[in-house]
Design a protein around this motif. Structure first.
Motif, short mmCIF file in Angstrom:
data_model
loop_
_atom_site.label_atom_id
_atom_site.label_comp_id
_atom_site.label_asym_id
_atom_site.label_seq_id
_atom_site.Cartn_x
_atom_site.Cartn_y
_atom_site.Cartn_z
N ARG A 1 -5.11 -0.78 0.57
CA ARG A 1 -5.56 0.46 -0.07
C ARG A 1 -4.45 1.51 -0.15
NH1 ARG A 1 -9.86 1.67 3.99
NH2 ARG A 1 -9.54 3.79 3.22
N LEU A 2 -3.38 1.31 0.60
CA LEU A 2 -2.31 2.31 0.59
C LEU A 2 -1.61 2.42 -0.76
CD1 LEU A 2 -0.54 1.84 4.05
CD2 LEU A 2 -2.14 3.63 3.36
N SER A 3 -1.67 1.34 -1.55
CA SER A 3 -1.02 1.39 -2.86
C SER A 3 -1.65 2.42 -3.78
CB SER A 3 -1.06 0.00 -3.51
OG SER A 3 -2.38 -0.46 -3.62
N ALA A 4 -2.88 2.85 -3.47
CA ALA A 4 -3.52 3.91 -4.26
C ALA A 4 -2.98 5.28 -3.90
CB ALA A 4 -5.03 3.87 -4.06
N HIS A 5 -2.27 5.38 -2.79
CA HIS A 5 -1.76 6.66 -2.31
C HIS A 5 -0.24 6.73 -2.25
CE1 HIS A 5 -5.84 7.83 -0.96
NE2 HIS A 5 -5.97 6.55 -0.66
N PHE A 6 0.41 5.56 -2.29
CA PHE A 6 1.87 5.52 -2.23
C PHE A 6 2.42 4.68 -3.38
CE2 PHE A 6 0.47 6.35 2.09
CZ PHE A 6 1.36 7.31 2.53
N ARG A 7 3.54 5.14 -3.93
CA ARG A 7 4.18 4.41 -5.02
C ARG A 7 4.79 3.11 -4.51
NH1 ARG A 7 6.24 9.50 -5.60
NH2 ARG A 7 8.28 8.77 -4.85
N HIS B 1 2.14 -10.88 11.21
CA HIS B 1 2.53 -11.65 10.02
C HIS B 1 1.57 -11.39 8.86
CE1 HIS B 1 -0.52 -14.10 11.96
NE2 HIS B 1 -0.63 -14.85 10.87
N GLU B 2 0.29 -11.16 9.17
CA GLU B 2 -0.66 -10.83 8.11
C GLU B 2 -0.39 -9.44 7.54
OE1 GLU B 2 -4.69 -11.32 9.39
OE2 GLU B 2 -4.37 -13.35 10.17
N ASP B 3 -0.03 -8.49 8.42
CA ASP B 3 0.31 -7.15 7.94
C ASP B 3 1.53 -7.19 7.03
OD1 ASP B 3 -1.77 -6.15 9.44
OD2 ASP B 3 -0.51 -5.53 11.11
N LEU B 4 2.52 -7.98 7.39
CA LEU B 4 3.72 -8.11 6.55
C LEU B 4 3.36 -8.70 5.19
CD1 LEU B 4 6.76 -7.82 6.26
CD2 LEU B 4 7.02 -10.06 7.35
N ASP B 5 2.51 -9.72 5.18
CA ASP B 5 2.06 -10.30 3.91
C ASP B 5 1.36 -9.25 3.04
OD1 ASP B 5 3.05 -12.78 4.57
OD2 ASP B 5 1.12 -13.57 5.29
N ALA B 6 0.51 -8.44 3.66
CA ALA B 6 -0.23 -7.42 2.91
C ALA B 6 0.71 -6.38 2.32
CB ALA B 6 -1.25 -6.75 3.82
N LEU B 7 1.72 -5.96 3.08
CA LEU B 7 2.68 -4.98 2.56
C LEU B 7 3.49 -5.56 1.41
CD1 LEU B 7 3.95 -3.54 5.96
CD2 LEU B 7 2.68 -2.28 4.22
N GLU B 8 3.83 -6.84 1.50
CA GLU B 8 4.58 -7.47 0.41
C GLU B 8 3.72 -7.58 -0.85
OE1 GLU B 8 6.04 -11.17 1.84
OE2 GLU B 8 7.74 -10.28 2.89
N ARG B 9 2.47 -8.00 -0.68
CA ARG B 9 1.59 -8.13 -1.85
C ARG B 9 1.37 -6.78 -2.52
NH1 ARG B 9 -1.28 -11.62 1.65
NH2 ARG B 9 -2.73 -9.95 2.15
N ALA B 10 1.27 -5.72 -1.74
CA ALA B 10 1.05 -4.38 -2.30
C ALA B 10 2.34 -3.76 -2.83
CB ALA B 10 0.44 -3.48 -1.23
N LYS B 11 3.47 -4.45 -2.63
CA LYS B 11 4.78 -3.98 -3.11
C LYS B 11 5.13 -2.59 -2.56
CE LYS B 11 4.32 -6.64 -7.41
NZ LYS B 11 5.03 -7.80 -6.86
#
Length: 301
Positions: free
Chosen positions: A147-153, A170-180
């Motif tokens: 959901r952070l991608s709605a608040h951060f570029r 490792h799951e958090d890292l995957d999520a950050l990568e998917r959200a770019k």
């Protein structure tokens, strides 16, 4: 209550009322620290964890002591004009350290436990740090990070500090990568990757060509036990991780790390310092057999 739903530290091993340790910490800060001074608040939090709790099972989970300079240096190595993300706020100590280390950066920090969030917000406000300088989010990283991608570029975060449940790193890292959300050249620092451990993250960082990574070994804060921090830099955002199957031992170590966490959260039982040492040694032997080692960090003066 499932372990997955617990916060970064809870009342691990304490038979006292829930959050009594964290509330005592808050009162200690309010009574002894200097209002408006993040440095004074940090010093008093460390003092509480080192001296007030004493040599007991009631350990304060902070990236303090020998870990604090690593946190400072790693965050200062992040690309300029980027934001900071912390996963696992606990009582706000690391957010304070990060605010001191990178004065111009906005910090987003998150914790799954609403009680920790309330305590951290009070600690940070007492130190003079409030939104938008430091914003404390409530939620589980699995739900919150997408959901952070709605608040951060895209590419907003140049530094990420992981300090919650290591078996989810490792799951958090995957999520950050998917959200770019990660910036090219972003720096990643993960705490407690030896005790209780984060074997799947360490394997991922060692196998993925987009990251240049190493592990740093030092003594845990307020505990005479070795721990590691994982440090990584994104070299190539376009690289794809190789399809390398995880060895069975890696999965065994992953399950072992969760077993340690579950034991640490048993009210009135917990894990004493000698047990932590024995468990850390067992985790280290397993990681060494997979070729995962760490460089020793000189103790801070």
């Amino acid at each position: 209550m499932p372990v997955r739903s617990l916060g970064a530290a809870g009342s691990a091993g304490s038979a006292a009322a829930p959050y009594s340790k964290e509330l005592r910490l808050l009162l200690h800060v309010l009574h002894r620290a200097t209002a408006g001074s993040p440095k004074s608040v940090c010093e008093n939090i460390e003092g509480f964890g080192s001296h007030s709790l004493g040599q007991s099972r009631s350990w304060l989970k902070l990236a303090g002591g020998n870990k604090a300079p690593v946190l400072t240096c790693a965050s200062q190595a992040a690309p300029p004009q980027t934001s900071v993300l912390e996963i696992g706020t606990y009582c706000g100590y690391s957010s304070l350290r990060l605010a001191l280390a990178v004065p111009g950066a906005k910090i987003a920090t998150a914790d799954v436990d609403p009680a920790h969030v309330l305590i951290a917000r009070n600690v940070l406000a007492f130190a003079g740090l409030e939104p938008p300088r430091v914003t404390v989010w409530t939620g589980h990283s699995t739900d919150l990070l997408p959901r952070l991608s709605a608040h951060f570029r895209p590419g907003s975060f140049g530094f990420v500090f992981m300090d919650q449940r290591g078996s989810l790193y490792h799951e958090d890292l995957d999520a950050l990568e998917r959200a770019k959300l990660l910036h090219q050249g972003a720096v990643l620092l993960a705490d407690n990757v030896l005790k209780p451990g984060s074997p799947l993250l360490l394997w991922r960082l060692s196998a993925d060509p987009k990251y240049q990574a190493l592990q740093l070994s030092m003594e845990e804060f307020a505990m005479p036990v070795e721990d590691w921090m994982a440090l990584a830099v994104i070299k190539d955002m376009a690289s794809s991780p190789p399809e390398v199957p995880a060895p069975r031992l890696l999965r065994d170590l992953h399950e072992f790390s969760d077993e340690i966490r579950a034991r640490a959260l048993i009210p009135g039982r917990g894990i004493d310092f000698q047990e932590w040492k024995d468990l850390a040694d067992e985790m280290k032997r397993g990681l060494h057999s997979l070729g995962i080692t760490a460089l020793a960090v000189e103790p801070s003066s």
